[in-house]
Design an enzyme around this catalytic site. Structure first.
Site, mmCIF file in Angstrom:
data_model
loop_
_atom_site.group_PDB
_atom_site.id
_atom_site.type_symbol
_atom_site.label_atom_id
_atom_site.label_comp_id
_atom_site.label_asym_id
_atom_site.label_seq_id
_atom_site.Cartn_x
_atom_site.Cartn_y
_atom_site.Cartn_z
ATOM 1 N N ARG A 154 -17.148 -10.432 -0.919
ATOM 2 C CA ARG A 154 -16.926 -9.074 -0.416
ATOM 3 C C ARG A 154 -18.153 -8.195 -0.620
ATOM 4 O O ARG A 154 -18.514 -7.398 0.237
ATOM 5 C CB ARG A 154 -15.700 -8.470 -1.123
ATOM 6 C CG ARG A 154 -15.348 -7.074 -0.694
ATOM 7 C CD ARG A 154 -13.912 -6.724 -1.066
ATOM 8 N NE ARG A 154 -13.547 -7.065 -2.437
ATOM 9 C CZ ARG A 154 -13.751 -6.263 -3.483
ATOM 10 N NH1 ARG A 154 -14.297 -5.089 -3.303
ATOM 11 N NH2 ARG A 154 -13.396 -6.641 -4.683
ATOM 12 N N HIS B 200 -12.707 3.970 -17.022
ATOM 13 C CA HIS B 200 -13.393 2.682 -17.154
ATOM 14 C C HIS B 200 -14.719 2.833 -17.872
ATOM 15 O O HIS B 200 -15.480 3.771 -17.587
ATOM 16 C CB HIS B 200 -13.693 2.087 -15.769
ATOM 17 C CG HIS B 200 -12.476 1.638 -15.020
ATOM 18 N ND1 HIS B 200 -12.538 0.862 -13.890
ATOM 19 C CD2 HIS B 200 -11.152 1.846 -15.239
ATOM 20 C CE1 HIS B 200 -11.307 0.621 -13.453
ATOM 21 N NE2 HIS B 200 -10.457 1.222 -14.249
ATOM 22 N N GLU C 252 -15.837 -4.964 -19.033
ATOM 23 C CA GLU C 252 -15.226 -3.715 -18.564
ATOM 24 C C GLU C 252 -14.039 -3.363 -19.459
ATOM 25 O O GLU C 252 -13.189 -4.222 -19.727
ATOM 26 C CB GLU C 252 -14.735 -3.871 -17.122
ATOM 27 C CG GLU C 252 -14.105 -2.585 -16.583
ATOM 28 C CD GLU C 252 -13.490 -2.765 -15.203
ATOM 29 O OE1 GLU C 252 -14.063 -2.274 -14.236
ATOM 30 O OE2 GLU C 252 -12.430 -3.424 -15.121
ATOM 31 N N THR D 153 0.106 -1.669 -12.240
ATOM 32 C CA THR D 153 0.605 -3.042 -12.190
ATOM 33 C C THR D 153 1.424 -3.267 -10.920
ATOM 34 O O THR D 153 1.238 -4.255 -10.208
ATOM 35 C CB THR D 153 1.491 -3.332 -13.442
ATOM 36 O OG1 THR D 153 0.735 -2.995 -14.592
ATOM 37 C CG2 THR D 153 1.920 -4.774 -13.519
ATOM 38 N N GLU E 127 1.295 -1.456 -8.145
ATOM 39 C CA GLU E 127 0.439 -1.309 -6.965
ATOM 40 C C GLU E 127 -0.418 -2.551 -6.751
ATOM 41 O O GLU E 127 -0.638 -2.991 -5.632
ATOM 42 C CB GLU E 127 -0.436 -0.055 -7.143
ATOM 43 C CG GLU E 127 -1.063 0.431 -5.851
ATOM 44 C CD GLU E 127 -2.498 -0.008 -5.712
ATOM 45 O OE1 GLU E 127 -3.111 0.336 -4.696
ATOM 46 O OE2 GLU E 127 -3.015 -0.705 -6.599
#
Ligand code: 0O2
Length: 273
Positions: A59, A121, A140, A153, A155
């Site tokens: 991607r 994050h 991360e 979760t 979604e």
């Protein structure tokens, strides 16, 4: 790429996830032992699956040789907090640590994603020791509340189900649910102090009871059965009152009794020598 090569790449990340998770779990334990409110409710970690890494490389058009630099979340840690305020506390704890160097931060709390996703994050550099020497890698850390995690979760599962083609009515429902999560977190924040007080007292009581029981257990070595029975009965009486102050007083008295016996035991030991 051969599976063995993938294993070689991913192995240090597995170690990093295990080490970092352990460190946060230890931090939670330290809070509990000191009767302090812990801003962390739960910690989980995972190494990104090979298929998920390949999908992201494709991607984002990342070549194999840039994999470890460009995919920052091969090692992923998730820290779940009870309240939104705890997220900042956890972030600043991480910022002060000497074993985790912050590379970048993304604040999806003040800048919610279009999907409705909210979380904080941090990308960190972390060093693990391997047979080939130290390896500095990226990880991360996602910090979010229980409510945000619930939304993310669900979604995430729906995203997986619809593979990027989420029907508008489902997206709309999720967006409404995201608003509800914001309200829920605000509501919970408004009772944070009360909940924290209640949790602190309950933690204190747990620690006190554990100390008292271990003291009584030790007394079996030195004291008579009759005295132990009396102490135990008194403990049950105090415990039933549900009064933390009484429990603290009893704990102090028991400490004094135990100290006395320990001192006696030491004296006898010396005499015995
Ligand atoms: P996983 O491991 O399955 O969770 P991106 O381009 O979004 O893939 P980027 O730009 O490197 O990645 O980072 P970003 O946007 O900060 O997102 C990284 C991770 O945050 C994602 O990992 C998710 O875990 C989470 N995340 C970000 N946006 C959303 C969202 O809209 N919904 C949910 N549920 N989670 C989100 P991955 O790569 O999806 O993989």
């Amino acid at each position: 790429m051969e599976i063995q090569l993938w294993r070689n790449i991913l192995s240090p990340y597995e170690l990093a996830v295990r080490e970092i998770t352990l460190k946060f779990n230890h931090m939670m334990r330290e809070h509990r032992e000191k009767d302090l409110y812990c801003p962390i409710e739960q910690v989980t970690g995972r190494v990104k699956s090979i298929s998920s890494i390949l999908e992201k490389m494709q991607r984002k058009q990342i070549p194999m040789e840039r994999l470890e630099q460009e995919i920052e979340d091969i090692a992923g840690i998730r820290i779940i907090c009870q309240f939104e305020e705890d997220i900042d506390v956890v972030a600043s704890i991480i910022q002060k640590r000497t074993d985790m160097e912050i590379k970048s931060e993304k604040d999806y709390l003040t800048h919610m994603k279009e999907s409705g996703y909210r979380s904080y994050h941090l990308i960190i550099y972390y060093t693990v020791e391997t047979l080939d020497g130290p390896k500095r890698l990226q990880a991360e850390i996602q910090i979010r509340t229980l409510a945000m995690n619930f939304w993310a979760t669900i979604e995430h599962s729906l995203q997986y189900k619809y593979k990027g083609n989420m029907p508008p009515h489902v997206a709309e429902r999720l967006s409404k649910a995201a608003d509800a999560i914001i309200s829920l977190d605000h509501e919970m924040s408004s009772v944070r102090n009360e909940i924290m007080d209640a949790q602190n007292s309950s933690q204190m009581q747990t620690n006190l009871v554990a100390n008292i029981l271990s003291n009584i257990e030790n007394l079996y070595k030195y004291s008579s059965k009759q005295e132990i029975m009396k102490i135990q009965e008194e403990f049950f009486r105090v415990y039933k009152t549900n009064d933390l102050q009484q429990l603290e007083r009893f704990h102090r008295q028991l400490d004094i009794i135990s100290e006395g016996y320990r001192a006696q035991a030491v004296t006898y030991d010396y005499i015995g020598d």
